[in-house]
Write an enzyme that holds these catalytic residues in place. Structure first.
Site, PDB file in Angstrom:
ATOM      1  N   ASP A   9      74.534  50.130  27.991  1.00  0.00           N
ATOM      2  CA  ASP A   9      74.558  50.577  29.403  1.00  0.00           C
ATOM      3  C   ASP A   9      73.228  50.466  30.144  1.00  0.00           C
ATOM      4  OD1 ASP A   9      77.039  51.259  28.419  1.00  0.00           O
ATOM      5  OD2 ASP A   9      77.077  53.269  29.274  1.00  0.00           O
ATOM      6  N   LYS A 101      83.504  49.227  29.328  1.00  0.00           N
ATOM      7  CA  LYS A 101      84.203  50.436  28.889  1.00  0.00           C
ATOM      8  C   LYS A 101      84.387  51.373  30.075  1.00  0.00           C
ATOM      9  CE  LYS A 101      79.849  52.603  27.452  1.00  0.00           C
ATOM     10  NZ  LYS A 101      79.727  53.626  28.506  1.00  0.00           N
ATOM     11  N   CYS A 143      75.615  58.008  25.947  1.00  0.00           N
ATOM     12  CA  CYS A 143      76.247  56.795  25.417  1.00  0.00           C
ATOM     13  C   CYS A 143      75.523  56.221  24.200  1.00  0.00           C
ATOM     14  CB  CYS A 143      76.403  55.773  26.531  1.00  0.00           C
ATOM     15  SG  CYS A 143      77.580  56.360  27.789  1.00  0.00           S
TER      16      CYS A 143
END
Ligand SMILES: [Zn+2]
Length: 192
Positions: A9, A101, A143
């Site tokens: 990310d 995602k 994450c």
């Protein structure tokens, strides 16, 4: 050992001036570039994930007008927006596989991601015979944490480069790293 690098990310919304900016996010993106220049060849595959949310709904309660910044968040990483793109300075030329995602739901772990052709993270790891996984990216307490714990749960040996991650909150980030280490990962510095 056949090794994969997970880059979690590194996106505009999670770095300075983004919707959910992580202080130090830009600097991490640059350090990851430096690391890749010297070490991309150490990896069989380099997998990058992006949070990639629907524009027309609250993504399973993930978005809120009154977020608690634990389970609910302001809108971020909405598909096909600037915020959802990789951080501008992040050099994606070394990335071999791209996963998205969070389409319509909360998704913190890279293992919840899927490639545009439908391939899952686990399918990638299996097809390349990946035994070891190194994890870098954003954010340590969410994450990165979820991705590292999932990688351990999927039976891989995991290392997290503590100088190539950055968290939302210092306290929860320290706690997340302790939890990851306790679960069996190695915490090391990349040295870049
Ligand atoms: Zn999200």
């Amino acid at each position: 050992m056949t090794r994969a690098l997970f880059i979690v990310d590194v996106q505009n919304d999670f770095t300075e001036e983004g919707a959910l900016a992580v202080a130090g996010g830009d600097a991490v993106a640059l350090r990851i570039n430096s690391f890749l220049e010297g070490h991309a060849g150490d990896y069989e595959i380099i997998v990058a994930s992006r949070d990639w949310h629907d524009a027309d709904n609250d993504n399973g309660g993930h978005f809120s007008a009154e977020p608690d910044f634990i389970d609910t968040w302001p809108p971020h990483c909405v598909e096909h927006t600037y915020g959802a793109e990789y951080e501008e300075v992040f050099d994606t030329s070394y990335v071999t596989h791209h996963l998205k995602k969070g389409q319509g739901r909360p998704a913190y772990s890279l293992f919840e991601g899927i490639a545009d052709d439908g391939t899952t993270a686990e399918e990638l790891l299996e097809s390349y015979g990946i035994i070891e996984i190194d994890v870098v990216g954003l954010a340590t307490d969410y994450c990165v944490r979820a991705s590292a714990l999932d990688a351990i749960e999927h039976g891989r040996h995991v290392r997290v480069f503590t100088d190539l991650v950055e968290g939302v909150h210092p306290e929860s980030s320290a706690k997340a790293l302790a939890e990851i280490a306790h679960a069996g990962a190695e915490l090391i510095e990349s040295g870049v």
